[in-house]
Design a protein around this motif. Structure first.
Motif, PDB file in Angstrom:
ATOM      1  N   ILE A 113       0.924  -2.716 -10.736  1.00  0.00           N
ATOM      2  CA  ILE A 113      -0.142  -3.376 -11.487  1.00  0.00           C
ATOM      3  C   ILE A 113      -1.347  -3.606 -10.588  1.00  0.00           C
ATOM      4  O   ILE A 113      -2.495  -3.349 -10.980  1.00  0.00           O
ATOM      5  CB  ILE A 113       0.362  -4.684 -12.118  1.00  0.00           C
ATOM      6  CG1 ILE A 113       1.361  -4.366 -13.231  1.00  0.00           C
ATOM      7  CG2 ILE A 113      -0.806  -5.533 -12.639  1.00  0.00           C
ATOM      8  CD1 ILE A 113       2.152  -5.543 -13.717  1.00  0.00           C
ATOM      9  N   SER A 123      -1.132  -8.571 -16.285  1.00  0.00           N
ATOM     10  CA  SER A 123      -1.484  -7.230 -16.740  1.00  0.00           C
ATOM     11  C   SER A 123      -1.714  -7.205 -18.243  1.00  0.00           C
ATOM     12  O   SER A 123      -2.651  -6.560 -18.728  1.00  0.00           O
ATOM     13  CB  SER A 123      -0.389  -6.235 -16.358  1.00  0.00           C
ATOM     14  OG  SER A 123      -0.672  -4.964 -16.846  1.00  0.00           O
ATOM     15  N   ALA A 168      -5.110  -1.880 -10.987  1.00  0.00           N
ATOM     16  CA  ALA A 168      -6.325  -2.671 -11.137  1.00  0.00           C
ATOM     17  C   ALA A 168      -7.507  -2.032 -10.410  1.00  0.00           C
ATOM     18  O   ALA A 168      -8.663  -2.245 -10.759  1.00  0.00           O
ATOM     19  CB  ALA A 168      -6.109  -4.097 -10.630  1.00  0.00           C
ATOM     20  N   CYS A 189      -0.422 -10.834  -8.831  1.00  0.00           N
ATOM     21  CA  CYS A 189       0.507  -9.810  -8.331  1.00  0.00           C
ATOM     22  C   CYS A 189       1.048 -10.191  -6.957  1.00  0.00           C
ATOM     23  O   CYS A 189       2.240 -10.036  -6.691  1.00  0.00           O
ATOM     24  CB  CYS A 189      -0.182  -8.449  -8.255  1.00  0.00           C
ATOM     25  SG  CYS A 189      -0.558  -7.737  -9.870  1.00  0.00           S
TER      26      CYS A 189
END
Length: 103
Positions: free
Chosen positions: A97, A53, A101, A81
């Motif tokens: 995260i 991230s 995205a 992730c």
């Protein structure tokens, strides 16, 4: 085999420092950043999502358009992730995260 994955992150840090110091020996590009993200995704550490991230944020706000994320970037962040592990907090952060995205 990806070799020593920590070297990929070190390369990223060195690249960022060189760019800030206006050194010409390395130019950041989306391809280089994607390679660093891929090495990170395959690294043994559990908190890959937060590191991915941070790199994604760096790419999105970088002044050089050659560093802008592409579809490979987002796919690799999702891979990082999905490969994150650890306590419940790390897993929840990885999910957040991944979800961000797509936003």
């Amino acid at each position: 085999e990806f070799g020593d994955r920590s070297e990929a992150v070190e390369l990223f840090v060195d690249m960022d420092r060189a760019y800030k110091e206006r050194l010409e020996w390395i130019q950041p590009t989306v391809h280089l950043c994607n390679a660093v993200l891929l090495g990170l995704a395959h690294s043994p550490g559990g908190d890959k999502a937060s590191k991915a991230s941070a790199i994604l944020d760096w790419m999105e706000y970088h002044p050089d358009p050659r560093c802008r994320p592409d579809s490979n970037t987002y796919n690799t962040v999702l891979l990082a992730c999905s490969r994150s592990f650890g306590d419940k907090g790390l897993k929840e952060r990885a999910f957040e995260i991944a979800n961000d995205a797509f936003s």
